[in-house]
Design an enzyme around this catalytic site. Structure first.
Site, PDB file in Angstrom:
ATOM      1  N   TYR A  63      -8.626  -1.491   5.711  1.00  0.00           N
ATOM      2  CA  TYR A  63      -9.738  -1.311   4.754  1.00  0.00           C
ATOM      3  C   TYR A  63      -9.846   0.354   4.689  1.00  0.00           C
ATOM      4  CZ  TYR A  63     -14.187  -1.864   2.430  1.00  0.00           C
ATOM      5  OH  TYR A  63     -14.995  -1.788   1.506  1.00  0.00           O
ATOM      6  N   THR A  64      -9.515   0.710   3.340  1.00  0.00           N
ATOM      7  CA  THR A  64      -9.303   2.260   3.207  1.00  0.00           C
ATOM      8  C   THR A  64     -10.470   2.987   2.274  1.00  0.00           C
ATOM      9  OG1 THR A  64      -7.620   1.899   1.722  1.00  0.00           O
ATOM     10  CG2 THR A  64      -6.891   2.318   3.997  1.00  0.00           C
ATOM     11  N   GLY A 101       0.921  -1.252  -0.004  1.00  0.00           N
ATOM     12  CA  GLY A 101      -0.189   0.125  -0.058  1.00  0.00           C
ATOM     13  C   GLY A 101       0.866   1.329   0.021  1.00  0.00           C
ATOM     14  N   GLN A 102       0.190   2.445   0.021  1.00  0.00           N
ATOM     15  CA  GLN A 102       1.084   3.482   0.436  1.00  0.00           C
ATOM     16  C   GLN A 102       2.042   3.867   1.185  1.00  0.00           C
ATOM     17  OE1 GLN A 102      -1.114   7.480  -0.397  1.00  0.00           O
ATOM     18  NE2 GLN A 102      -2.920   6.512   0.256  1.00  0.00           N
ATOM     19  N   LEU A 103       1.676   3.617   2.400  1.00  0.00           N
ATOM     20  CA  LEU A 103       2.685   3.740   3.587  1.00  0.00           C
ATOM     21  C   LEU A 103       3.413   2.474   3.446  1.00  0.00           C
ATOM     22  CD1 LEU A 103       3.442   5.079   6.086  1.00  0.00           C
ATOM     23  CD2 LEU A 103       1.865   3.732   7.232  1.00  0.00           C
ATOM     24  N   TRP A 143      -5.386  12.190   5.901  1.00  0.00           N
ATOM     25  CA  TRP A 143      -5.354  12.565   4.365  1.00  0.00           C
ATOM     26  C   TRP A 143      -4.139  12.260   3.810  1.00  0.00           C
ATOM     27  CZ3 TRP A 143      -7.756  18.068   3.416  1.00  0.00           C
ATOM     28  CH2 TRP A 143      -8.835  18.115   4.245  1.00  0.00           C
ATOM     29  N   TYR A 182     -15.877   3.549   8.133  1.00  0.00           N
ATOM     30  CA  TYR A 182     -14.425   3.266   8.286  1.00  0.00           C
ATOM     31  C   TYR A 182     -14.007   3.759   9.682  1.00  0.00           C
ATOM     32  CZ  TYR A 182      -9.745   4.909   7.419  1.00  0.00           C
ATOM     33  OH  TYR A 182      -8.394   5.124   7.498  1.00  0.00           O
ATOM     34  N   THR A 216      -6.670   6.706  12.182  1.00  0.00           N
ATOM     35  CA  THR A 216      -6.970   7.920  11.269  1.00  0.00           C
ATOM     36  C   THR A 216      -7.723   9.054  12.054  1.00  0.00           C
ATOM     37  OG1 THR A 216      -8.433   8.426   9.627  1.00  0.00           O
ATOM     38  CG2 THR A 216      -9.192   6.678  10.709  1.00  0.00           C
TER      39      THR A 216
HETATM   40  N1  LIG Z   1      -5.289   6.547   2.860  1.00  0.00           N
HETATM   41  C1  LIG Z   1      -5.688   7.501   3.742  1.00  0.00           C
HETATM   42  O1  LIG Z   1      -5.720   8.763   3.427  1.00  0.00           O
HETATM   43  C2  LIG Z   1      -5.250   7.395   5.224  1.00  0.00           C
HETATM   44  C3  LIG Z   1      -5.025   5.994   5.498  1.00  0.00           C
HETATM   45  N2  LIG Z   1      -4.971   6.155   7.076  1.00  0.00           N
HETATM   46  C4  LIG Z   1      -4.466   4.865   7.562  1.00  0.00           C
HETATM   47  O2  LIG Z   1      -3.159   4.516   7.167  1.00  0.00           O
HETATM   48  C5  LIG Z   1      -2.704   3.128   6.954  1.00  0.00           C
HETATM   49  C6  LIG Z   1      -2.180   2.994   5.710  1.00  0.00           C
HETATM   50  O3  LIG Z   1      -3.145   3.292   4.714  1.00  0.00           O
HETATM   51  P1  LIG Z   1      -2.390   3.407   2.981  1.00  0.00           P
HETATM   52  O4  LIG Z   1      -1.310   3.280   3.022  1.00  0.00           O
HETATM   53  O5  LIG Z   1      -3.453   4.470   2.617  1.00  0.00           O
HETATM   54  O6  LIG Z   1      -3.462   1.950   2.781  1.00  0.00           O
HETATM   55  P2  LIG Z   1      -3.709   1.256   1.395  1.00  0.00           P
HETATM   56  O7  LIG Z   1      -5.096   1.217   1.071  1.00  0.00           O
HETATM   57  O8  LIG Z   1      -2.912   2.117   0.292  1.00  0.00           O
HETATM   58  O9  LIG Z   1      -2.966  -0.223   1.692  1.00  0.00           O
HETATM   59  C7  LIG Z   1      -3.391  -1.332   2.554  1.00  0.00           C
HETATM   60  C8  LIG Z   1      -2.663  -2.471   2.177  1.00  0.00           C
HETATM   61  O10 LIG Z   1      -3.306  -3.433   2.971  1.00  0.00           O
HETATM   62  C9  LIG Z   1      -3.663  -4.368   2.159  1.00  0.00           C
HETATM   63  N3  LIG Z   1      -4.595  -5.623   2.827  1.00  0.00           N
HETATM   64  C10 LIG Z   1      -5.830  -5.736   2.687  1.00  0.00           C
HETATM   65  N4  LIG Z   1      -6.332  -6.708   3.137  1.00  0.00           N
HETATM   66  C11 LIG Z   1      -5.275  -7.377   3.751  1.00  0.00           C
HETATM   67  C12 LIG Z   1      -4.988  -8.384   4.619  1.00  0.00           C
HETATM   68  N5  LIG Z   1      -6.218  -9.243   4.964  1.00  0.00           N
HETATM   69  N6  LIG Z   1      -3.896  -8.702   5.387  1.00  0.00           N
HETATM   70  C13 LIG Z   1      -2.895  -7.989   4.907  1.00  0.00           C
HETATM   71  N7  LIG Z   1      -2.862  -7.001   4.119  1.00  0.00           N
HETATM   72  C14 LIG Z   1      -3.920  -6.585   3.427  1.00  0.00           C
HETATM   73  C15 LIG Z   1      -4.082  -4.023   0.863  1.00  0.00           C
HETATM   74  O11 LIG Z   1      -3.989  -4.952  -0.309  1.00  0.00           O
HETATM   75  P3  LIG Z   1      -5.106  -4.734  -1.295  1.00  0.00           P
HETATM   76  O12 LIG Z   1      -4.835  -3.388  -2.143  1.00  0.00           O
HETATM   77  O13 LIG Z   1      -4.787  -6.094  -2.396  1.00  0.00           O
HETATM   78  O14 LIG Z   1      -6.672  -4.954  -0.864  1.00  0.00           O
HETATM   79  C16 LIG Z   1      -3.101  -3.099   0.826  1.00  0.00           C
HETATM   80  O15 LIG Z   1      -1.793  -3.319   0.146  1.00  0.00           O
HETATM   81  C17 LIG Z   1      -4.227   2.475   7.311  1.00  0.00           C
HETATM   82  O16 LIG Z   1      -4.195   1.893   8.715  1.00  0.00           O
HETATM   83  C18 LIG Z   1      -5.306   3.312   7.098  1.00  0.00           C
HETATM   84  O17 LIG Z   1      -6.511   3.415   7.784  1.00  0.00           O
HETATM   85  C19 LIG Z   1      -4.995   7.055   8.017  1.00  0.00           C
HETATM   86  C20 LIG Z   1      -5.384   8.235   7.576  1.00  0.00           C
HETATM   87  C21 LIG Z   1      -5.575   8.742   6.090  1.00  0.00           C
HETATM   88  C1  LIG Z   2     -12.727  13.546  -6.378  1.00  0.00           C
HETATM   89  C2  LIG Z   2     -13.440  14.420  -5.716  1.00  0.00           C
HETATM   90  C3  LIG Z   2     -13.744  14.480  -4.217  1.00  0.00           C
HETATM   91  N1  LIG Z   2     -14.273  15.398  -3.692  1.00  0.00           N
HETATM   92  C4  LIG Z   2     -14.249  15.341  -2.058  1.00  0.00           C
HETATM   93  C5  LIG Z   2     -15.035  14.235  -1.267  1.00  0.00           C
HETATM   94  C6  LIG Z   2     -14.283  13.969  -0.074  1.00  0.00           C
HETATM   95  O1  LIG Z   2     -15.132  14.914   0.481  1.00  0.00           O
HETATM   96  C7  LIG Z   2     -12.632  14.680  -0.275  1.00  0.00           C
HETATM   97  C8  LIG Z   2     -11.764  13.780  -0.354  1.00  0.00           C
HETATM   98  O2  LIG Z   2     -11.778  12.669  -1.127  1.00  0.00           O
HETATM   99  P1  LIG Z   2     -11.419  11.213  -0.988  1.00  0.00           P
HETATM  100  O3  LIG Z   2     -12.109  10.140  -1.690  1.00  0.00           O
HETATM  101  O4  LIG Z   2     -10.039  11.137  -1.054  1.00  0.00           O
HETATM  102  O5  LIG Z   2     -11.922  11.186   0.522  1.00  0.00           O
HETATM  103  P2  LIG Z   2     -11.733   9.877   1.645  1.00  0.00           P
HETATM  104  O6  LIG Z   2     -11.442   8.818   1.016  1.00  0.00           O
HETATM  105  O7  LIG Z   2     -12.622  10.212   2.662  1.00  0.00           O
HETATM  106  O8  LIG Z   2     -10.301  10.251   2.250  1.00  0.00           O
HETATM  107  C9  LIG Z   2      -9.751   9.745   3.555  1.00  0.00           C
HETATM  108  O9  LIG Z   2      -9.469   8.326   3.308  1.00  0.00           O
HETATM  109  C10 LIG Z   2      -9.407   7.630   4.866  1.00  0.00           C
HETATM  110  C11 LIG Z   2      -8.676   6.163   4.513  1.00  0.00           C
HETATM  111  C12 LIG Z   2      -8.818   8.370   5.768  1.00  0.00           C
HETATM  112  O10 LIG Z   2      -8.145   7.740   6.932  1.00  0.00           O
HETATM  113  C13 LIG Z   2      -9.031   9.998   5.766  1.00  0.00           C
HETATM  114  O11 LIG Z   2      -7.931  10.716   6.508  1.00  0.00           O
HETATM  115  C14 LIG Z   2      -8.946  10.662   4.599  1.00  0.00           C
HETATM  116  O12 LIG Z   2      -7.589  10.688   3.843  1.00  0.00           O
HETATM  117  O13 LIG Z   2     -12.893  15.362  -1.571  1.00  0.00           O
HETATM  118  C15 LIG Z   2     -14.849  16.690  -4.363  1.00  0.00           C
HETATM  119  O14 LIG Z   2     -15.189  17.539  -3.453  1.00  0.00           O
HETATM  120  N2  LIG Z   2     -14.650  16.765  -5.669  1.00  0.00           N
HETATM  121  C16 LIG Z   2     -13.994  15.912  -6.387  1.00  0.00           C
HETATM  122  O15 LIG Z   2     -13.917  15.796  -7.598  1.00  0.00           O
END
Ligand SMILES: NC(=O)C1=CN([C@@H]2O[C@H](COP(=O)(O)OP(=O)(O)OC[C@H]3O[C@@H](n4cnc5c(N)ncnc54)[C@H](OP(=O)(O)O)[C@@H]3O)[C@@H](O)[C@H]2O)C=CC1
Ligand SMILES: Cc1cn([C@H]2C[C@H](O)[C@@H](COP(=O)(O)OP(=O)(O)O[C@H]3O[C@@H](C)C(=O)[C@@H](O)[C@H]3O)O2)c(=O)[nH]c1=O
Length: 304
Positions: A69-70, A10-12, A159, A134, A109
Site C-alpha cells: 500500500y503506497t 507496479g513500478q518495481l 523516493w 504508511y 522504505t
Molecule cells: N513508491 C515509492 O516511492 C517507494 C516505494 N517503496 C516500496 O517499494 C515497493 C514497491 O513500490 P512501488 O513499485 O512504488 O509500488 P506500486 O504502488 O507501484 O505497486 C504495488 C503493486 O502491488 C499491487 N497490490 C495491491 N494489493 C495487492 C495484493 N493484495 N496482492 C498483490 N498485489 C497487490 C498493486 O496493485 P493495484 O495498483 O491494483 O492496487 C500494485 O500493482 C513497496 O514495498 C513500497 O512500499 C519504498 C520506498 C519508496
Molecule cells: C505534487 C507536489 C508535491 N510536493 C511535496 C509533497 C511531499 O512532501 C513531496 C513528495 O510528494 P509525494 O506525494 O511523491 O510523496 P510521497 O508519496 O510521500 O513519497 C513517498 O512514497 C512512499 C511510498 C515512500 O516509500 C517514500 O520513500 C516516498 O517516495 O513533495 C510539493 O511540495 N509540491 C507539489 O506540487
C-alpha cells in the site's frame, strides 16, 4: 531457482520483469489485477491459502515482494487496509518461505525513519521512528518477517520512480509542462531511486542466494539500505526533472512543508546509508541525476 514476484504490475514489479529476461531463473509474475500488455498470474498476497498453495504448486524457492500500500496520504485514513498489505501480508509471505525453506526479499522504505531529528545518513540498525501510518505499517511488516525466522533480505529504499506506474517524476513532468508556477518543499531531504537500479540490486541478492544455496540459513539474512547515490530535497528533484525535460515555462519555487498541506508529516531527513549493501553484495550504485537521465530517456523510448 523458481521466483515468485508479487505486485508485478507496479513500478518495481515492472522493472523486475525487465531484469528477469537475462537470468536463468524461472519467474512467476503475480498481482491482484491484470495489466494491459503483460502476462500476470492473479495472486492476492493477503490470502494465506492462495499464497501457500502457489508456493507449493510452483515449487517456489524465493519470493520478491514488490506489492504494498503506497499511498502515503490516504494511508492515514485507510489504516486497516494499509496494515493488511504492508504488515500482515509480508508475514504470510515470510511464513510461506519459512515452511518451504526459501528466501523472502521484502522491499521497505526510508519512511520507517523521520520521527527523530538527525542529519546523518540512516543506518540499518538505527531505531525506526516512523511519522505516519504508511511508515509504521512498513516497519511492522519488517518486524513480522524477522519474527518468523525465515531467510530474508529486507531492502529499505526511498523516493522510487520508474517509467512505469505512478510516481513523482511523472507528476512533475506533467505539472512543470502545464503550470506557470509551482511550489515544492525544500525542507525534506532524501535520495531518489530509479526502480530499475533497485531491480538490479535485487538480482544481485538472488544471484548470491543461488550461489550460496544455503542448507541451514542464508548467511546474509538481514536489513539493507538501497537508494541511488547523493542527497536532495523534493524541490531540487523537481528542478532537475524540469531542466532535463526542457520545461522552462514553469516558475518553480521552494516552500516549507507546512505550506503544502498534507494529512501526514513526512521525514525531514531520511537519507539512507548504503555502506552495508555495497560491501556485502559488491554493488556500485549510480548517482541520482545520472539515473534520472536514464529513466527519462527510457520514458521517451516507451512513448515512441
Ligand atoms: N513508491 C515509492 O516511492 C517507494 C516505494 N517503496 C516500496 O517499494 C515497493 C514497491 O513500490 P512501488 O513499485 O512504488 O509500488 P506500486 O504502488 O507501484 O505497486 C504495488 C503493486 O502491488 C499491487 N497490490 C495491491 N494489493 C495487492 C495484493 N493484495 N496482492 C498483490 N498485489 C497487490 C498493486 O496493485 P493495484 O495498483 O491494483 O492496487 C500494485 O500493482 C513497496 O514495498 C513500497 O512500499 C519504498 C520506498 C519508496
Ligand atoms: C505534487 C507536489 C508535491 N510536493 C511535496 C509533497 C511531499 O512532501 C513531496 C513528495 O510528494 P509525494 O506525494 O511523491 O510523496 P510521497 O508519496 O510521500 O513519497 C513517498 O512514497 C512512499 C511510498 C515512500 O516509500 C517514500 O520513500 C516516498 O517516495 O513533495 C510539493 O511540495 N509540491 C507539489 O506540487
Amino acid at each position: 531457482m523458481n521466483i515468485l514476484v508479487t505486485g508485478a504490475n507496479g513500478q518495481l514489479g515492472h522493472e523486475m520483469r525487465i531484469i528477469s529476461k537475462n537470468t536463468g531463473y524461472r519467474f512467476l509474475f503475480t498481482d491482484v489485477v491484470e495489466a494491459e500488455g503483460v502476462e500476470t498470474t492473479l495472486l492476492d498476497m493477503t490470502d494465506a491459502d492462495a499464497v501457500y498453495g502457489m508456493v507449493k504448486k510452483e515449487k517456489i524457492d524465493c519470493i520478491v515482494n514488490c506489492a504494498a500500500y503506497t499511498n502515503v496520504d490516504k494511508a492515514e485514513s485507510d489504516v486497516e487496509l494499509c496494515r493488511k498489505l504492508n504488515a500482515e501480508a509480508p508475514r504470510i509471505l515470510a511464513e510461506a518461505m519459512k515452511e518451504a525453506g526459501g528466501l523472502l526479499v521484502q522491499v521497505s522504505t526510508d519512511y520507517v525513519f523521520g520521527g527523530d531529528p538527525y542529519n546523518t545518513p540512516c543506518r540499518e540498525e538505527q531505531k525506526g521512528t516512523p511519522t505516519g501510518v504508511y511508515g509504521q505499517t512498513k516497519l511492522e511488516g519488517e518486524q513480522f518477517i524477522e519474527a518468523t525466522g525465515c531467510d530474508h533480505v529486507i531492502l529499505r529504499t526511498a523516493w522510487l520512480y520508474s517509467e512505469f506506474g505512478r510516481n513523482f517524476v511523472k507528476t512533475m513532468l506533467n505539472l512543470t509542462a502545464t503550470k506557470p508556477a509551482l511550489n515544492v518543499v525544500f525542507d525534506q531531504a532524501g535520495t531518489p531511486t530509479y526502480a530499475l537500479d533497485l531491480a538490479v540490486a535485487i538480482k544481485a541478492v538472488l544471484d548470491d542466494y543461488a550461489a550460496e544455496h544455503p542448507k541451514q540459513g542464508y548467511s546474509k539474512t538481514g536489513i539493507y539500505h538501497f537508494s541511488n547515490e547523493g542527497v536532495c530535497s523534493w524541490y531540487d528533484f523537481t528542478k532537475r526533472i524540469a531542466e532535463l525535460a526542457g520545461n522552462t515555462g514553469c516558475d518553480i519555487q521552494p516552500c516549507h512543508s507546512n505550506e503544502f498541506p498534507s494529512p501526514v508529516t513526512r521525514p525531514a531527513y531520511s537519507v539512507l546509508d548504503k555502506t552495508k549493501i555495497k560491501q556485502t553484495f559488491g554493488l556500485k550504485i549510480p548517482y541520482w541525476t545520472d539515473s534520472l537521465k536514464v529513466c527519462m530517456a527510457n520514458m521517451d523510448t516507451l512513448k515512441k
